[in-house]
Design a protein around this motif. Structure first.
Motif, PDB file in Angstrom:
ATOM      1  N   GLN A   1     -32.594  77.414 -81.310  1.00  0.00           N
ATOM      2  CA  GLN A   1     -32.040  76.146 -81.796  1.00  0.00           C
ATOM      3  C   GLN A   1     -30.621  76.334 -82.315  1.00  0.00           C
ATOM      4  N   ALA A   2     -30.424  77.361 -83.123  1.00  0.00           N
ATOM      5  CA  ALA A   2     -29.098  77.572 -83.724  1.00  0.00           C
ATOM      6  C   ALA A   2     -28.034  77.805 -82.656  1.00  0.00           C
ATOM      7  N   GLU A   3     -28.419  78.479 -81.561  1.00  0.00           N
ATOM      8  CA  GLU A   3     -27.443  78.821 -80.517  1.00  0.00           C
ATOM      9  C   GLU A   3     -27.431  77.807 -79.372  1.00  0.00           C
ATOM     10  N   CYS A   4     -28.172  76.717 -79.532  1.00  0.00           N
ATOM     11  CA  CYS A   4     -28.228  75.649 -78.506  1.00  0.00           C
ATOM     12  C   CYS A   4     -28.598  76.222 -77.135  1.00  0.00           C
ATOM     13  N   ILE A   5     -29.581  77.115 -77.112  1.00  0.00           N
ATOM     14  CA  ILE A   5     -30.031  77.718 -75.845  1.00  0.00           C
ATOM     15  C   ILE A   5     -30.853  76.683 -75.070  1.00  0.00           C
ATOM     16  N   THR A   6     -30.546  76.521 -73.798  1.00  0.00           N
ATOM     17  CA  THR A   6     -31.282  75.550 -72.972  1.00  0.00           C
ATOM     18  C   THR A   6     -32.283  76.246 -72.044  1.00  0.00           C
ATOM     19  N   HIS A   7     -32.082  77.556 -71.746  1.00  0.00           N
ATOM     20  CA  HIS A   7     -32.972  78.292 -70.843  1.00  0.00           C
ATOM     21  C   HIS A   7     -33.082  79.743 -71.317  1.00  0.00           C
ATOM     22  N   VAL A   8     -34.279  80.294 -71.195  1.00  0.00           N
ATOM     23  CA  VAL A   8     -34.463  81.723 -71.498  1.00  0.00           C
ATOM     24  C   VAL A   8     -34.932  82.421 -70.231  1.00  0.00           C
ATOM     25  N   VAL A   9     -34.272  83.528 -69.899  1.00  0.00           N
ATOM     26  CA  VAL A   9     -34.745  84.383 -68.807  1.00  0.00           C
ATOM     27  C   VAL A   9     -35.187  85.706 -69.434  1.00  0.00           C
ATOM     28  N   ASP A  10     -36.459  86.005 -69.285  1.00  0.00           N
ATOM     29  CA  ASP A  10     -37.011  87.235 -69.838  1.00  0.00           C
ATOM     30  C   ASP A  10     -36.971  88.310 -68.753  1.00  0.00           C
TER      31      ASP A  10
ATOM     32  N   MET B   1     -25.413  70.510 -70.733  1.00  0.00           N
ATOM     33  CA  MET B   1     -24.784  71.836 -70.686  1.00  0.00           C
ATOM     34  C   MET B   1     -25.857  72.935 -70.692  1.00  0.00           C
ATOM     35  N   THR B   2     -25.754  73.851 -69.734  1.00  0.00           N
ATOM     36  CA  THR B   2     -26.719  74.952 -69.661  1.00  0.00           C
ATOM     37  C   THR B   2     -26.202  76.134 -70.485  1.00  0.00           C
ATOM     38  N   ARG B   3     -27.059  76.665 -71.327  1.00  0.00           N
ATOM     39  CA  ARG B   3     -26.709  77.886 -72.076  1.00  0.00           C
ATOM     40  C   ARG B   3     -27.936  78.791 -72.085  1.00  0.00           C
ATOM     41  N   ILE B   4     -27.746  79.987 -71.524  1.00  0.00           N
ATOM     42  CA  ILE B   4     -28.898  80.854 -71.221  1.00  0.00           C
ATOM     43  C   ILE B   4     -28.987  82.014 -72.209  1.00  0.00           C
ATOM     44  N   LEU B   5     -30.206  82.333 -72.610  1.00  0.00           N
ATOM     45  CA  LEU B   5     -30.461  83.597 -73.313  1.00  0.00           C
ATOM     46  C   LEU B   5     -31.125  84.523 -72.317  1.00  0.00           C
ATOM     47  N   LEU B   6     -30.494  85.659 -72.043  1.00  0.00           N
ATOM     48  CA  LEU B   6     -31.027  86.648 -71.098  1.00  0.00           C
ATOM     49  C   LEU B   6     -31.535  87.846 -71.901  1.00  0.00           C
ATOM     50  N   LEU B   7     -32.855  88.021 -71.909  1.00  0.00           N
ATOM     51  CA  LEU B   7     -33.460  89.155 -72.616  1.00  0.00           C
ATOM     52  C   LEU B   7     -33.431  90.356 -71.683  1.00  0.00           C
TER      53      LEU B   7
ATOM     54  N   ASP C   1     -22.660  79.961 -68.917  1.00  0.00           N
ATOM     55  CA  ASP C   1     -22.648  80.230 -70.351  1.00  0.00           C
ATOM     56  C   ASP C   1     -23.956  80.952 -70.703  1.00  0.00           C
ATOM     57  N   ALA C   2     -23.857  82.217 -71.055  1.00  0.00           N
ATOM     58  CA  ALA C   2     -25.078  83.002 -71.284  1.00  0.00           C
ATOM     59  C   ALA C   2     -24.840  84.070 -72.343  1.00  0.00           C
ATOM     60  N   VAL C   3     -25.907  84.396 -73.065  1.00  0.00           N
ATOM     61  CA  VAL C   3     -25.879  85.482 -74.055  1.00  0.00           C
ATOM     62  C   VAL C   3     -26.861  86.538 -73.591  1.00  0.00           C
ATOM     63  N   PHE C   4     -26.427  87.790 -73.590  1.00  0.00           N
ATOM     64  CA  PHE C   4     -27.294  88.916 -73.202  1.00  0.00           C
ATOM     65  C   PHE C   4     -27.863  89.526 -74.472  1.00  0.00           C
ATOM     66  N   SER C   5     -29.144  89.824 -74.472  1.00  0.00           N
ATOM     67  CA  SER C   5     -29.774  90.383 -75.671  1.00  0.00           C
ATOM     68  C   SER C   5     -30.416  91.742 -75.410  1.00  0.00           C
ATOM     69  N   TYR C   6     -30.030  92.713 -76.239  1.00  0.00           N
ATOM     70  CA  TYR C   6     -30.638  94.047 -76.221  1.00  0.00           C
ATOM     71  C   TYR C   6     -31.474  94.239 -77.479  1.00  0.00           C
ATOM     72  N   ALA C   7     -32.555  95.000 -77.357  1.00  0.00           N
ATOM     73  CA  ALA C   7     -33.362  95.330 -78.535  1.00  0.00           C
ATOM     74  C   ALA C   7     -32.615  96.304 -79.447  1.00  0.00           C
TER      75      ALA C   7
ATOM     76  N   MET D   1     -42.178  91.505 -76.849  1.00  0.00           N
ATOM     77  CA  MET D   1     -41.023  90.612 -76.668  1.00  0.00           C
ATOM     78  C   MET D   1     -41.371  89.470 -75.712  1.00  0.00           C
ATOM     79  N   SER D   2     -42.059  89.808 -74.624  1.00  0.00           N
ATOM     80  CA  SER D   2     -42.387  88.775 -73.631  1.00  0.00           C
ATOM     81  C   SER D   2     -43.363  87.749 -74.204  1.00  0.00           C
ATOM     82  N   THR D   3     -44.318  88.216 -75.008  1.00  0.00           N
ATOM     83  CA  THR D   3     -45.264  87.295 -75.649  1.00  0.00           C
ATOM     84  C   THR D   3     -44.525  86.395 -76.639  1.00  0.00           C
ATOM     85  N   ASN D   4     -43.657  87.005 -77.450  1.00  0.00           N
ATOM     86  CA  ASN D   4     -42.882  86.214 -78.420  1.00  0.00           C
ATOM     87  C   ASN D   4     -42.026  85.174 -77.703  1.00  0.00           C
TER      88      ASN D   4
END
Ligand SMILES: NC(=O)c1ccc[n+]([C@@H]2O[C@H](COP(=O)([O-])OP(=O)(O)OC[C@H]3O[C@@H](n4cnc5c(N)ncnc54)[C@H](OP(=O)(O)O)[C@@H]3O)[C@@H](O)[C@H]2O)c1
Length: 246
Positions: free
Chosen positions: A61-70, A1-7, A26-32, A79-82
């Motif tokens: 890990q907690a959110e079972c994220i499989t991919h991050v798009v920065d 299952m793919t679950r994306i974090l989009l920064l 399945d994706a979560v969008f993140s704002y600062a 943020m990009s370094t982190n």
């Protein structure tokens, strides 16, 4: 299952969010959380820092994220370094979605600066009228040249007193156009433009306006971030997602 974090925090991130939503990914969008009313997104959205590299790795890990798009702004180097470090630690693949840097063309008069400090030094010593188009961060460093009048364009009205003695604040959110930016610079008698080399179309109008008006541009180069795969358009990001998911 793919679950994306989009920064997010850029128009590229918002464009990608639309595509991800349109194909039911399945994706979560993140704002600062830097602006009072961020653009609403068609994805579940979280706001605020993660708590550094460790906090982000724990979140993945907690959110079972499989991919991050920065898809953060090219100047959001922390943020990009982190993100690179946390993804390394958590074993999660990451790619950046980044627009190419602007290049000077015929008729442009750019002075290159490699940092904010370099941009301050590049301003003249005699009083000038400066369009300081760098957002709200890093204004304090320009207090080293208090003789200038600074035009600031901000998304939200400042909550605290500005660190510069002579300013005019214009409240506006991009994208901007050449006619509007030309009129703005003429209205304020601008003699110099200071810009971050963000790239992209939404903030480019000021550069064309400066060229048309024959004004010098002090162009601040991008900060360095650790090496990571970089995609330049939504289709490339979608291909990366489907490729690394299989
Ligand atoms: N810098 C610019 O010129 C600029 C221009 C336009 C838009 N933006 C957008 O504004 C946001 C902040 O930029 P910045 O230059 O302050 O970043 P930054 O200096 O690289 O990041 C500082 C901290 O803010 C948090 N953060 C940044 N982006 C985040 C995101 N998308 N989601 C969750 N937390 C985030 C992180 O906190 P933790 O360490 O606690 O995780 C990060 O360590 C970014 O999302 C960026 O895309 C920046």
């Amino acid at each position: 299952m793919t679950r994306i974090l989009l920064l997010g925090g850029t128009s590229e991130a918002s464009t990608l969010a639309k595509t991800l939503a349109s194909v039911d990914m399945d994706a979560v969008f993140s704002y600062a959380g830097r602006t009072a009313k961020p653009v609403s997104q068609p994805l579940p959205t979280r706001v605020g820092g993660f708590g550094g590299v460790q906090g982000l790795a724990a979140y993945l890990q907690a959110e079972c994220i499989t991919h991050v798009v920065d898809a953060t702004h090219p100047f959001a180097a922390q943020m990009s370094t982190n993100a690179v470090r946390a993804c390394d630690a958590a074993g999660v693949p990451l790619c950046a979605f980044e627009r190419p840097a602007w290049q000077a063309g015929e008729g442009d008069y750019w002075v290159h600066a490699d940092s904010i400090e370099g941009a301050v030094n590049a301003l003249p010593d005699t009083p000038a009228r400066v369009f300081l188009a760098i957002g709200k961060q890093n204004l304090a460093q320009f207090a080293a040249k208090p003789q200038h009048h600074y035009l600031l364009r901000l998304v939200d009205a400042p909550e605290a007193p500005l660190p510069l003695p002579r300013t005019t604040v214009e409240i506006a959110r991009g994208p901007f156009d050449v006619a509007g930016d030309t009129a703005l610079m003429q209205r304020h008698g601008i003699t110099h433009l200071v810009a971050k080399n963000a790239g992209g179309a939404g903030a480019e109008a000021k550069l064309t306006a400066a060229r048309d008006l024959g004004l010098p541009v002090i162009m601040i180069g991008r900060p360095q971030v650790p090496e990571r795969p970089v995609k330049g358009c939504v289709a490339e990001v979608m291909a990366w997602l489907s490729h690394s998911a299989t």
